[in-house]
Design an enzyme around this catalytic site. Structure first.
Site, mmCIF file in Angstrom:
data_model
loop_
_atom_site.group_PDB
_atom_site.id
_atom_site.type_symbol
_atom_site.label_atom_id
_atom_site.label_comp_id
_atom_site.label_asym_id
_atom_site.label_seq_id
_atom_site.Cartn_x
_atom_site.Cartn_y
_atom_site.Cartn_z
ATOM 1 N N ASP A 1 0.805 -1.226 0.000
ATOM 2 C CA ASP A 1 0.000 0.000 0.000
ATOM 3 C C ASP A 1 0.836 1.273 0.000
ATOM 4 O O ASP A 1 0.435 2.296 0.567
ATOM 5 C CB ASP A 1 -0.978 0.007 1.200
ATOM 6 C CG ASP A 1 -1.867 -1.217 1.210
ATOM 7 O OD1 ASP A 1 -2.256 -1.653 0.120
ATOM 8 O OD2 ASP A 1 -2.151 -1.741 2.297
ATOM 9 N N GLU A 2 1.974 1.220 -0.654
ATOM 10 C CA GLU A 2 2.868 2.384 -0.685
ATOM 11 C C GLU A 2 2.448 3.390 -1.757
ATOM 12 O O GLU A 2 2.935 4.522 -1.780
ATOM 13 C CB GLU A 2 4.311 1.934 -0.979
ATOM 14 C CG GLU A 2 4.936 1.006 0.053
ATOM 15 C CD GLU A 2 4.665 -0.470 -0.254
ATOM 16 O OE1 GLU A 2 3.829 -0.763 -1.139
ATOM 17 O OE2 GLU A 2 5.281 -1.325 0.395
ATOM 18 N N LYS B 1 1.826 1.943 -5.200
ATOM 19 C CA LYS B 1 2.361 1.313 -6.424
ATOM 20 C C LYS B 1 1.448 1.563 -7.619
ATOM 21 O O LYS B 1 1.916 1.774 -8.735
ATOM 22 C CB LYS B 1 2.528 -0.204 -6.207
ATOM 23 C CG LYS B 1 3.518 -0.547 -5.116
ATOM 24 C CD LYS B 1 3.586 -2.040 -4.858
ATOM 25 C CE LYS B 1 2.315 -2.609 -4.254
ATOM 26 N NZ LYS B 1 2.046 -2.197 -2.875
ATOM 27 N N LYS C 1 -0.546 4.095 -8.272
ATOM 28 C CA LYS C 1 -0.369 5.443 -8.825
ATOM 29 C C LYS C 1 0.938 5.539 -9.614
ATOM 30 O O LYS C 1 0.971 6.078 -10.715
ATOM 31 C CB LYS C 1 -0.360 6.486 -7.699
ATOM 32 C CG LYS C 1 0.044 7.841 -8.227
ATOM 33 C CD LYS C 1 0.279 8.907 -7.197
ATOM 34 C CE LYS C 1 1.177 9.971 -7.817
ATOM 35 N NZ LYS C 1 1.177 11.234 -7.100
ATOM 36 N N ALA D 1 -4.038 -7.917 -3.703
ATOM 37 C CA ALA D 1 -3.584 -6.547 -3.916
ATOM 38 C C ALA D 1 -4.777 -5.609 -4.056
ATOM 39 O O ALA D 1 -5.858 -6.011 -4.477
ATOM 40 C CB ALA D 1 -2.731 -6.483 -5.185
ATOM 41 N N GLY D 2 -4.546 -4.358 -3.702
ATOM 42 C CA GLY D 2 -5.531 -3.308 -3.937
ATOM 43 C C GLY D 2 -4.756 -2.088 -4.367
ATOM 44 O O GLY D 2 -4.072 -1.473 -3.548
ATOM 45 N N HIS D 3 -4.762 -1.799 -5.657
ATOM 46 C CA HIS D 3 -3.976 -0.687 -6.189
ATOM 47 C C HIS D 3 -4.921 0.414 -6.641
ATOM 48 O O HIS D 3 -5.763 0.196 -7.518
ATOM 49 C CB HIS D 3 -3.099 -1.165 -7.356
ATOM 50 C CG HIS D 3 -2.070 -2.181 -6.948
ATOM 51 N ND1 HIS D 3 -1.210 -2.774 -7.819
ATOM 52 C CD2 HIS D 3 -1.753 -2.691 -5.733
ATOM 53 C CE1 HIS D 3 -0.416 -3.617 -7.166
ATOM 54 N NE2 HIS D 3 -0.742 -3.585 -5.897
ATOM 55 N N THR E 1 -5.967 -11.780 3.506
ATOM 56 C CA THR E 1 -7.079 -11.102 2.836
ATOM 57 C C THR E 1 -8.235 -12.078 2.581
ATOM 58 O O THR E 1 -9.277 -11.676 2.079
ATOM 59 C CB THR E 1 -6.618 -10.502 1.498
ATOM 60 O OG1 THR E 1 -6.091 -11.563 0.694
ATOM 61 C CG2 THR E 1 -5.542 -9.452 1.711
ATOM 62 N N GLN F 1 1.831 -6.231 -3.115
ATOM 63 C CA GLN F 1 2.315 -6.320 -1.728
ATOM 64 C C GLN F 1 3.621 -5.518 -1.550
ATOM 65 O O GLN F 1 3.766 -4.486 -2.156
ATOM 66 C CB GLN F 1 2.495 -7.781 -1.285
ATOM 67 C CG GLN F 1 1.188 -8.554 -1.185
ATOM 68 C CD GLN F 1 0.623 -8.964 -2.535
ATOM 69 O OE1 GLN F 1 1.306 -9.562 -3.349
ATOM 70 N NE2 GLN F 1 -0.623 -8.653 -2.806
ATOM 71 N N VAL G 1 -7.892 -1.205 0.541
ATOM 72 C CA VAL G 1 -8.673 -1.160 -0.709
ATOM 73 C C VAL G 1 -9.345 -2.512 -0.955
ATOM 74 O O VAL G 1 -10.403 -2.597 -1.553
ATOM 75 C CB VAL G 1 -7.728 -0.861 -1.907
ATOM 76 C CG1 VAL G 1 -8.513 -0.693 -3.197
ATOM 77 C CG2 VAL G 1 -6.882 0.365 -1.642
ATOM 78 N N GLY H 1 -11.072 -3.422 3.276
ATOM 79 C CA GLY H 1 -11.730 -2.362 4.040
ATOM 80 C C GLY H 1 -11.246 -2.263 5.481
ATOM 81 O O GLY H 1 -11.823 -1.541 6.285
ATOM 82 N N GLY I 1 5.537 11.922 -4.344
ATOM 83 C CA GLY I 1 4.094 12.082 -4.470
ATOM 84 C C GLY I 1 3.606 13.112 -3.459
ATOM 85 O O GLY I 1 3.940 13.043 -2.282
#
Ligand code: GDP
Ligand code: IMO
Ligand code: MG
Length: 427
Positions: free
Chosen positions: A13-14, A16, A18, A39-41, A128, A223, A298, A301, A412
């Site tokens: 969640d860094e 990636k 974006k 993953a949640g990008h 997850t 990840q 993402v 939740g 960013g």
């Protein structure tokens, strides 16, 4: 300079998604090489926000070919719903390629993930629940189902039978769950086959030919480094290799082809799920980072655990990935703190330790040694160059760069594509 790897330098969640999207317009291929829909990008394009789980973030760039490599685990129902969700929003997904060697997350893998976590109780990993670990376990146990198996009903049936033989014993006798029928699984999987077929390809050949033709290929990690099965905070990790070497095995590309490895690094630290986290905050600062940074998962939740920047981890990420650059994200979230603590080393059983301890016990005992850096109060979200940043923000970035061991080539200052300061070009 054709092949770049872009990966998480912390616990995921860094930002990636974006960063990948930002480069997507300038590269020919964007490849996911490991993980799956754990993953949640998040990608923000103008006033549109996209949450991608399985598909590479390059899918939003019309000129780029998105690829799901052999190292990824694919849940076909998630794949199809993500594709149709994007199609409904006008995104062309027709160029997608999926490796025939990628493993399938079957419904029984998802069941096993959830049941195992429940039985671990207090010792759970906090997965997850998407079936990731059990699918990789089947792959290593040589009882996995691959995308290509969807196109041979008899092979598929034999493989599902073999996999369920043992699993049904465990599910019914150990976990007191109902056994899962072979026919029901085969029927469900065959139901996806025709819709997925147009995308299935020999992605290893395609990518290597592209590299020979001097095309630009970007490998997008899921990840992060500390969630790596080999190099992360085991056992509180995911079941794949998000680190740079994973791009080679997970896409079938030799290490000699990779010219740049970019670590995505949040200006503070977050983690989802269980496991050690030395700089975790349980106070108003932690709550403020969560609120201002929008630190909510993402995929699941869940609230993300938040803490100050940890330079020990950043140095470790530089080393195990051979990082050539960092992309520092979410610097804007730190606006407003008078002093910003940064963890420069750990204290473990009374001793100062500068590098990540390799012993799990030591890491669990690690207490952060902080240095306070002066903060800033000016809004930085409109900054377009490093010189636009307030002096203290510049000094914060420079200090992180020095401690982390690789140049910070982009910063960013907001979630949007244009809310980025480019220092050194990636291409
Ligand atoms: P990923 O899993 O590494 O792709 O990261 P996530 O999408 O899970 O989480 C990162 C979050 O931070 C997303 O909501 C992004 O839109 C957001 N984000 C990315 N970069 C920046 C940034 O520089 N500033 C701010 N404020 N948000 C950012
Ligand atoms: P992105 O790509 C943050 C964490 C889970 C859990 C552990 C194992 O968005 O950065 P798994 O389901 O993979 O077996 O869970 O890994 N985890 C993530 N944490 N970001 C992610 O992905 C993650 N994917 C898995 O919370 O602790
Ligand atoms: Mg994420």
């Amino acid at each position: 300079m054709p092949a770049l790897v872009l990966l998480g330098a912390q616990w995921g969640d860094e930002g990636k998604g974006k960063a990948t999207d930002l480069l997507g317009g300038s590269v020919d291929y964007v490849v996911r090489y490991q993980g799956g829909n754990n993953a949640g990008h998040t990608v923000v394009v103008g006033d549109q926000k996209y949450a991608l789980h399985l598909l590479p973030s390059g899918i939003l760039s019309p000129t780029c070919v998105p690829v799901i490599g052999n190292g990824v685990v694919v849940d076909p129902s998630v794949l199809l719903s993500e594709l149709s969700g994007l199609n409904e929003r006008g995104v062309d997904t027709s160029k997608l390629l999926i490796s025939g060697n990628a493993h399938i997350i079957t419904p029984y893998n998802v069941t096993v993930d959830k049941v195992t976590e429940r039985f671990l109780g207090k010792r759970k990993i906090g997965t997850t629940g998407r079936g990731i670990g059990p699918t990789y376990a089947d792959k290593i146990n040589r009882v996995g189902i691959r995308v290509q198996d969807l196109y041979d009903e008899s092979i598929l049936t034999q493989k599902v039978e073999a996999a369920l033989d043992v699993k049904n014993q465990i599910l019914s006798k150990l976990y007191n769950r109902r056994a899962i029928g072979v026919d029901q699984v085969v029927e469900e999987l065959l139901g996806y086959a025709a819709q997925i077929e147009p995308y299935v390809a020999d992605t290893v050949l395609v990518l290597n030919q592209a590299l020979e033709d001097d095309k630009v290929v970007l490998f997008e990690g899921g990840q992060g480094t500390l969630l790596d099965i080999d190099h992360g905070t085991y056992p509180f990790v995911t079941s794949s290799n998000p680190t740079a070497g994973g791009a080679c095995t997970g896409a079938g590309v030799g290490p000699t082809k990779i010219s740049r490895v970019i670590g995505i690094l949040k200006a503070y630290t977050t983690r989802v799920g269980a496991g050690p986290f030395p700089t975790e905050l349980f106070d108003a600062d932690g709550e403020a980072l969560r609120r201002i940074g929008g630190e909510r998962g993402v995929t699941t939740g869940r609230d993300r655990r938040c803490g100050w920047f940890d330079a020990v981890i950043a140095r470790y990420a530089t080393r195990v990935n051979g990082l050539t650059d960092f992309f520092l994200t979410k610097l804007d979230v730190l606006t407003g703190w008078e002093q910003i603590p940064v963890c420069v080393a750990y204290e473990i059983d009374g001793k100062r330790v500068e590098e990540l301890p390799y012993s799990q016990t030591d890491f669990h005992h690690a207490k952060p040694v902080y240095e306070n850096l002066p903060g800033w109060s000016e809004d930085i979200t409109k900054a377009k160059s490093f010189a636009d940043l307030p002096k203290n923000a510049q000094n914060y970035v420079k200090a992180l760069e020095e401690m982390s061991g690789a140049p910070i080539s982009a910063i960013g200052v907001g979630p949007g594509r244009d809310e980025t300061i480019e220092i050194n070009s990636f291409l």
